[in-house]
Design an enzyme around this catalytic site. Structure first.
Site, mmCIF file in Angstrom:
data_model
loop_
_atom_site.group_PDB
_atom_site.id
_atom_site.type_symbol
_atom_site.label_atom_id
_atom_site.label_comp_id
_atom_site.label_asym_id
_atom_site.label_seq_id
_atom_site.Cartn_x
_atom_site.Cartn_y
_atom_site.Cartn_z
ATOM 1 N N HIS A 24 124.377 100.239 -30.909
ATOM 2 C CA HIS A 24 123.496 100.744 -30.589
ATOM 3 C C HIS A 24 122.229 100.689 -31.251
ATOM 4 O O HIS A 24 121.486 101.435 -30.908
ATOM 5 C CB HIS A 24 123.463 102.567 -30.027
ATOM 6 C CG HIS A 24 124.903 102.532 -29.386
ATOM 7 N ND1 HIS A 24 124.616 102.383 -27.603
ATOM 8 C CD2 HIS A 24 126.271 102.626 -29.317
ATOM 9 C CE1 HIS A 24 125.235 102.768 -27.151
ATOM 10 N NE2 HIS A 24 126.913 102.743 -28.043
ATOM 11 N N GLY A 111 137.777 96.397 -20.067
ATOM 12 C CA GLY A 111 137.123 98.024 -20.279
ATOM 13 C C GLY A 111 137.878 98.408 -21.741
ATOM 14 O O GLY A 111 137.872 99.361 -21.625
ATOM 15 N N GLY A 113 135.747 97.398 -24.081
ATOM 16 C CA GLY A 113 134.688 97.621 -24.970
ATOM 17 C C GLY A 113 134.903 95.607 -26.116
ATOM 18 O O GLY A 113 134.041 96.002 -27.087
ATOM 19 N N ASP A 161 125.981 91.476 -26.369
ATOM 20 C CA ASP A 161 127.164 90.657 -25.578
ATOM 21 C C ASP A 161 126.923 90.111 -25.622
ATOM 22 O O ASP A 161 128.526 88.770 -25.651
ATOM 23 C CB ASP A 161 127.878 91.690 -24.667
ATOM 24 C CG ASP A 161 128.061 93.052 -25.602
ATOM 25 O OD1 ASP A 161 127.871 93.205 -26.714
ATOM 26 O OD2 ASP A 161 127.932 94.490 -24.639
ATOM 27 N N TYR A 211 125.258 105.268 -21.029
ATOM 28 C CA TYR A 211 124.699 104.146 -22.290
ATOM 29 C C TYR A 211 123.676 103.738 -21.906
ATOM 30 O O TYR A 211 122.968 104.518 -22.764
ATOM 31 C CB TYR A 211 125.758 102.968 -21.650
ATOM 32 C CG TYR A 211 125.019 101.570 -22.144
ATOM 33 C CD1 TYR A 211 124.904 101.520 -23.338
ATOM 34 C CD2 TYR A 211 123.154 101.375 -22.103
ATOM 35 C CE1 TYR A 211 125.021 100.607 -24.326
ATOM 36 C CE2 TYR A 211 123.058 99.875 -22.911
ATOM 37 C CZ TYR A 211 123.942 99.571 -24.075
ATOM 38 O OH TYR A 211 123.320 98.438 -25.158
HETATM 39 C C1 GLA Z 1 127.400 97.628 -25.357
HETATM 40 C C2 GLA Z 1 126.092 96.747 -24.753
HETATM 41 C C3 GLA Z 1 124.809 95.810 -26.116
HETATM 42 C C4 GLA Z 1 125.114 96.660 -26.703
HETATM 43 C C5 GLA Z 1 126.173 97.699 -27.147
HETATM 44 C C6 GLA Z 1 126.120 98.730 -29.133
HETATM 45 O O1 GLA Z 1 128.979 96.521 -25.540
HETATM 46 O O2 GLA Z 1 126.223 95.835 -23.699
HETATM 47 O O3 GLA Z 1 124.099 95.279 -25.936
HETATM 48 O O4 GLA Z 1 124.147 97.973 -26.866
HETATM 49 O O5 GLA Z 1 127.356 97.986 -26.159
HETATM 50 O O6 GLA Z 1 126.172 98.219 -29.211
#
Ligand code: GLA
Length: 376
Positions: A24, A111, A113, A161, A211
């Site tokens: 984050h 889902g 992460g 990501d 988020y």
């Molecule tokens: C998700 C978002 C990323 C990042 C992470 C937290 O995966 O897509 O851009 O903010 O959460 O680090």
């Protein structure tokens, strides 16, 4: 479904990812330390001479057709919206688009992460690039994929990501500066330790809205700090020392969110040094501190992720464990002595089920390249 590779012209892959540390902070101009995984989304594709993109999946009975002249209308599709969003931003950017058939084979668990959405967007865009022979870099693909996620899917994400999915390198972590989009590749040498990924399997919802809420809280913190010091361009610019002086100006929760971001950026710096100097125990301690901060200050963990991390941390062979990704469910990563991984996994899975009632899942994955293209 059986895949007959000779029916297709290209096989295009993009990776899921873990983030080792720097959670984050990407949307606050911070540095992150992800690595691309051997868990990938693969797109088998071929041109079809029409104005339609036909999508099938190896894992779903669905079949979806997208009209390339009306790509804006597929936002509410249950399946195919990531692909539609990717084709939409590709076309909006002025790149050539032609009808094609695509078969999706997704090995990134949804889902979890681990960025299945980024892997789908990046591989779809890379497939369109390949089919139209368009000179677009992997970094540009990552930026387009992020645009699709933000503007089409509605998650106001950072760049981590999609960048990791597109530009990952085998056996390397990526120190990505999200302010400048510059990346330093660092060999992922963990000595006697393995990186273990476990999914808490808590069905999560509302991730996007929570988020987006965190994002706006960090923006509020930034505005307040900028009013005190106009040279601050993002939260990642603020050192812990400066923060200690300025923090009384921030209201409760907003202060907590900013505190997480600023100290997490500092942990990334320390983690990279520890990794480069082979101080893996120190890296483990930083993972634990990161989890604690995400739980207490940023409030993106929840009971299940907290339980999973605490159980992992309590195993004698584990030197650090934390949630990875957006949170609100999904995976933890743990640093575990190589010869004790099996014992660690069975201990963690059974203790977690006893505590939460959910069945966690261990994913076997290595660190791999991002986009790969193969002519079939
Ligand atoms: C998700 C978002 C990323 C990042 C992470 C937290 O995966 O897509 O851009 O903010 O959460 O680090």
């Amino acid at each position: 479904m059986q895949i007959k590779e000779t029916d297709w012209e290209y096989k295009v892959c993009a990776s899921g990812r873990v983030n080792i540390i720097g959670e984050h902070v990407d949307y606050c101009g911070g540095k992150v330390l992800p690595a691309a995984l051997t868990l990938k989304n693969t797109v088998y594709c071929r041109p079809n001479g029409t104005n339609e993109i036909n999508i099938e999946w190896t894992t779903l009975p669905e079949r979806v057709t997208l009209d390339i002249n009306f790509l804006g209308q597929y936002k509410s599709l249950k399946f195919g919206n990531y692909q539609a969003g990717s084709a939409y931003v590709w076309r909006e950017a002025g790149y050539p688009l032609q009808g094609c058939d695509m078969l999706m084979d997704c090995k990134v668990p949804f889902g979890s992460g681990l960025s299945s959405s980024a892997a789908i967007e990046v591989s779809t865009l890379a497939a369109l690039r390949t089919l139209t022979n368009t000179p677009v870099s992997d970094v540009q693909i990552a930026l387009l994929a992020q645009k699709a996620e933000r503007e089409y899917v509605g998650m106001n994400c950072g760049i981590m990501d999609q960048y990791a999915s597109a530009c990952g390198r085998k056996d390397h972590a990526m120190l990505l500066d999200c302010k400048t989009i510059q990346c330093e590749y660092i060999p992922l040498e963990l000595g006697n330790y393995a990186l273990v990924i476990i999914d808490c399997r808590k069905p999560h919802n509302l991730v996007e809205s929570k988020y987006n809420e965190r994002r706006s809280e960090t923006e509020q913190a930034l505005y307040i700090l900028q009013a005190l010091d106009s040279s601050i361009s993002c939260l990642a610019d603020v050192s812990p020392e400066t923060f200690r002086k300025m923090s009384p100006a921030l209201p409760g929760k907003i202060r907590d969110r900013a505190e997480h971001v600023i100290y997490e950026c500092d942990r990334v710096r320390k983690a990279v040094l520890a990794m480069k100097e082979g101080r893996i125990l120190d890296l483990g301690t930083l993972l634990n501190e990161s989890h604690e901060s995400l739980s207490r200050l940023y409030e993106v963990t929840g009971h299940e992720l907290d339980a999973l991390a605490a159980i992992a941390q309590s195993h004698p062979a584990c030197i650090g464990s934390r949630m990875t990704g957006a949170g609100f469910g999904g995976c933890t990563i743990s640093l575990v002595q190589k010869d004790a991984v099996q014992d660690f996994v069975s201990y963690t899975l059974s203790s977690y089920t006893a505590e939460t009632g959910y069945e966690a899942k261990f994913y076997e994955a290595g660190v791999s390249d991002g986009i790969t293209v193969q002519k079939l």
